[in-house]
Write a protein that holds these residues in place. Structure first.
Motif, PDB file in Angstrom:
ATOM      1  N   VAL A 159      -4.860  38.909  23.408  1.00  0.00           N
ATOM      2  CA  VAL A 159      -3.704  38.017  23.440  1.00  0.00           C
ATOM      3  C   VAL A 159      -3.041  37.827  22.075  1.00  0.00           C
ATOM      4  CG1 VAL A 159      -4.310  36.818  25.568  1.00  0.00           C
ATOM      5  CG2 VAL A 159      -5.157  35.946  23.398  1.00  0.00           C
TER       6      VAL A 159
ATOM      7  N   GLN B 258      -4.387  30.503  22.729  1.00  0.00           N
ATOM      8  CA  GLN B 258      -5.673  29.797  22.568  1.00  0.00           C
ATOM      9  C   GLN B 258      -5.988  29.602  21.072  1.00  0.00           C
ATOM     10  OE1 GLN B 258      -7.152  28.025  24.491  1.00  0.00           O
ATOM     11  NE2 GLN B 258      -9.336  27.980  24.259  1.00  0.00           N
TER      12      GLN B 258
ATOM     13  N   MET C  86      -2.462  35.023  37.644  1.00  0.00           N
ATOM     14  CA  MET C  86      -3.045  36.358  37.481  1.00  0.00           C
ATOM     15  C   MET C  86      -3.879  36.756  38.701  1.00  0.00           C
ATOM     16  SD  MET C  86      -4.137  36.124  33.473  1.00  0.00           S
ATOM     17  CE  MET C  86      -4.670  37.791  33.255  1.00  0.00           C
TER      18      MET C  86
ATOM     19  N   ASP D 141      10.389  29.467  30.109  1.00  0.00           N
ATOM     20  CA  ASP D 141      10.415  30.851  29.636  1.00  0.00           C
ATOM     21  C   ASP D 141       9.940  31.732  30.772  1.00  0.00           C
ATOM     22  OD1 ASP D 141       8.482  32.950  29.029  1.00  0.00           O
ATOM     23  OD2 ASP D 141       7.588  31.791  27.444  1.00  0.00           O
TER      24      ASP D 141
ATOM     25  N   ARG E 110      13.652  38.760  19.298  1.00  0.00           N
ATOM     26  CA  ARG E 110      12.214  38.592  19.125  1.00  0.00           C
ATOM     27  C   ARG E 110      11.744  39.421  17.929  1.00  0.00           C
ATOM     28  NH1 ARG E 110       7.151  38.118  23.163  1.00  0.00           N
ATOM     29  NH2 ARG E 110       5.581  38.184  21.525  1.00  0.00           N
TER      30      ARG E 110
ATOM     31  N   ARG F 246     -10.367  35.872  34.527  1.00  0.00           N
ATOM     32  CA  ARG F 246     -10.404  35.680  33.070  1.00  0.00           C
ATOM     33  C   ARG F 246     -11.762  35.963  32.439  1.00  0.00           C
ATOM     34  NH1 ARG F 246      -9.339  31.680  30.492  1.00  0.00           N
ATOM     35  NH2 ARG F 246      -8.131  32.674  28.859  1.00  0.00           N
TER      36      ARG F 246
ATOM     37  N   GLY G  32       4.503  30.213  22.145  1.00  0.00           N
ATOM     38  CA  GLY G  32       3.472  29.297  22.650  1.00  0.00           C
ATOM     39  C   GLY G  32       2.183  29.503  21.891  1.00  0.00           C
ATOM     40  N   GLY G  33       1.087  29.087  22.497  1.00  0.00           N
ATOM     41  CA  GLY G  33      -0.205  29.460  21.924  1.00  0.00           C
ATOM     42  C   GLY G  33      -1.203  28.378  21.609  1.00  0.00           C
ATOM     43  N   LEU G  34      -0.811  27.091  21.698  1.00  0.00           N
ATOM     44  CA  LEU G  34      -1.822  26.081  21.358  1.00  0.00           C
ATOM     45  C   LEU G  34      -2.969  26.126  22.371  1.00  0.00           C
ATOM     46  CD1 LEU G  34       0.110  22.960  19.995  1.00  0.00           C
ATOM     47  CD2 LEU G  34      -1.569  24.378  18.815  1.00  0.00           C
TER      48      LEU G  34
ATOM     49  N   ALA H  45       6.051  27.990  29.587  1.00  0.00           N
ATOM     50  CA  ALA H  45       5.840  29.440  29.715  1.00  0.00           C
ATOM     51  C   ALA H  45       5.322  29.738  31.117  1.00  0.00           C
ATOM     52  CB  ALA H  45       4.869  29.933  28.648  1.00  0.00           C
TER      53      ALA H  45
ATOM     54  N   HIS I  98      13.069  34.503  17.569  1.00  0.00           N
ATOM     55  CA  HIS I  98      11.866  34.073  18.283  1.00  0.00           C
ATOM     56  C   HIS I  98      10.678  34.843  17.723  1.00  0.00           C
ATOM     57  CE1 HIS I  98       8.720  34.798  21.294  1.00  0.00           C
ATOM     58  NE2 HIS I  98       9.004  33.595  21.748  1.00  0.00           N
TER      59      HIS I  98
ATOM     60  N   GLU J 256       7.033  27.208  23.126  1.00  0.00           N
ATOM     61  CA  GLU J 256       6.882  27.693  24.509  1.00  0.00           C
ATOM     62  C   GLU J 256       5.452  27.551  25.008  1.00  0.00           C
ATOM     63  OE1 GLU J 256      10.072  31.385  24.262  1.00  0.00           O
ATOM     64  OE2 GLU J 256       7.938  31.748  23.964  1.00  0.00           O
TER      65      GLU J 256
END
Ligand code: LLP
Length: 431
Positions: free
Chosen positions: A168, A211, A394, A85, A155, A330, A247-249, A64, A205, A290
């Motif tokens: 998020v 996180q 970012m 991605d 999606r 962040r 994604g997301g782990l 990603a 998708h 992703e």
């Protein structure tokens, strides 16, 4: 230590990827972003192996790009043989400039402009992930005009709350992303896609959030998506060949976060997903993930030089560093936790409670509050760990502060991957 690529050498200084970070700060200046290339490759290989072993051949991760985007990272992705991605022409352009074959790219985004669509089609993006019916029609119209066909996923919002922080969460019914199942619109857009002759619908998708520390939200999302696939098959005869779970782990930013074994989590995810597919009575589609954060976050470390150290008597201590929210927004955005080290005195007792703050003219310009580190002096090097994801990507020029230099470290050797932005760079477009 927080991660195995962080240590302390016999001089009592912090090391990262086997290198003395204080020496690197002296040689290259600060703020300085270090990226452990070997770690990125290791993270990619863990995903690749776990995905083929558990989901089968042809199942693979896409990097990603939003987590970290510069040419060097796409060269690594290319060499490691994974997909990517992208959510913008800028990300696609950077990947292509690095020699990444856009056939392996998935083009995301909830608002692809007509120009974005034209660029993606012209540059041979392998798969468009179509967000909504409006975009689908615009894509089909463009394809008709140029006489091409395009592979697409749709999606879909499964309607999941993955218990992560709100900013998020992206998979819930009223999210700005995707088309929801709950309102009947996911079925409608699928029928629309099947009726259009210039798009080739291959599957669906979804993305539940970021996180996330365990496999459950993914399994919940997969369950809903597999049922949707079965329903669509029954209604229309269309069988989805691909399911992309996004994604997301999560990643270990601080000691209180768990160590995550990605191979284990993917194994757990796959076991439940395969069982659900069998229960529902559908063949498991090709599975795609992703990951962004979990491929690059722990490969990053940012170095700063300490400027003023000041005590507000009776209240608190401030350690001001020569970066801040322009290179790492962040904490300002999400109050994200980070581990901070006094790299120059890493072996000394951590006895100085302080807030580590940036140099911007804004009170919210904070890297981390309430950390306890060995008492710093002006000129010390401070290191912030696990900054590989969503820091450089970012970064801004707020207060006209140039973006940092990126060093890629591999096998105990460093090379400049992105040079430090200069004042001239910042006014380059101004006429
Ligand atoms: N795929 C899609 C469609 C996404 O929206 C995202 C992240 C990913 C993959 C990658 O997720 P990851 O594996 O990195 O969690 N700026 C925020 C994170 C925003 C994530 C948005 N989407 C942060 O700094 O925490």
């Amino acid at each position: 230590m927080l991660h195995k690529n962080i240590g302390i050498n016999k001089e009592g200084r912090l090391t990262f990827a086997g290198m003395d970070v204080v020496s690197l700060a002296e040689k290259y200046g600060t703020p300085l972003m270090l990226l452990d290339e070997d770690r990125i490759r290791e993270n990619i290989r863990v995903y690749k192996k776990a995905m083929t072993e558990n989901f089968g051949e042809g199942c693979f991760p896409l990097f990603a790009s939003k987590a970290l985007c510069f040419k060097g990272v796409y060269r690594i992705a290319k060499e490691e043989g994974i997909g990517m991605d992208a959510v913008s022409v800028g990300e696609l352009y950077t990947a292509e400039a690095a020699g990444f074959d856009l056939k392996k790219a998935y083009f995301h985004g909830n608002n692809k402009t007509d120009a974005d669509i034209a660029f993606g089609v012209e540059h041979g993006v392998g798969t468009f992930v179509v967000d909504n019916a409006d975009e689908l029609l615009a894509l089909d119209k463009h394809l008709e005009k140029v006489g091409k066909k395009q592979r697409i996923l749709l999606r879909i919002s499964p309607g999941i709350d993955p218990h992560t922080f709100q900013a998020v969460v992206t998979g819930s019914v009223d999210s700005k992303f995707g088309t929801p199942i709950a309102t009947g619109q996911a079925e409608e857009i699928t029928r629309l896609a099947l009726s259009l002759k210039n798009v080739e619908l291959v599957g669906f998708h979804c993305h539940v959030g970021s996180q996330i520390f365990d496999h459950e939200p993914f399994v919940d999302a997969a369950d809903i998506m597999l049922r949707f696939i079965a329903y669509i098959r029954a209604q229309t005869g269309f069988t989805a060949k691909e399911l992309n779970l996004g994604g997301g782990l999560g990643v270990r930013y601080v000691e209180s976060h768990p160590h995550i074994d990605y191979a284990e989590v993917i194994g757990e995810m796959a076991a439940v997903i395969k069982a659900r597919a069998a229960e529902i009575g559908i063949e498991l589609p090709k599975m795609v993930l992703e990951p962004g954060r979990s491929l690059v976050a722990d490969a990053g470390m940012t170095l700063y030089t300490v400027g003023s150290v000041k005590t507000i008597t009776g209240y608190k201590n401030y350690v001001s560093i020569d970066g801040g929210m322009p290179d790492n927004p962040r904490f300002a955005l999400y109050q994200s936790p980070y581990t901070v080290y006094n790299a120059s005195r890493a072996a000394e007792e951590a006895d100085f409670p302080c807030s580590v703050v940036g140099r911007c003219c804004e009170s919210g310009d904070i890297i981390q509050e309430n950390v306890v580190i060995p008492r710093p002096q002006r000129g010390d090097t401070v290191a912030v760990a696990v900054t590989g994801a969503y820091n450089y990507s970012m970064a801004s020029n707020y207060n006209r502060i140039p973006r940092p230099l990126i060093l890629l470290i591999s096998g105990g050797k460093e090379k400049v991957a992105v040079r430090r932005e200069t004042n001239e760079d910042m006014i380059a477009n101004e006429v």
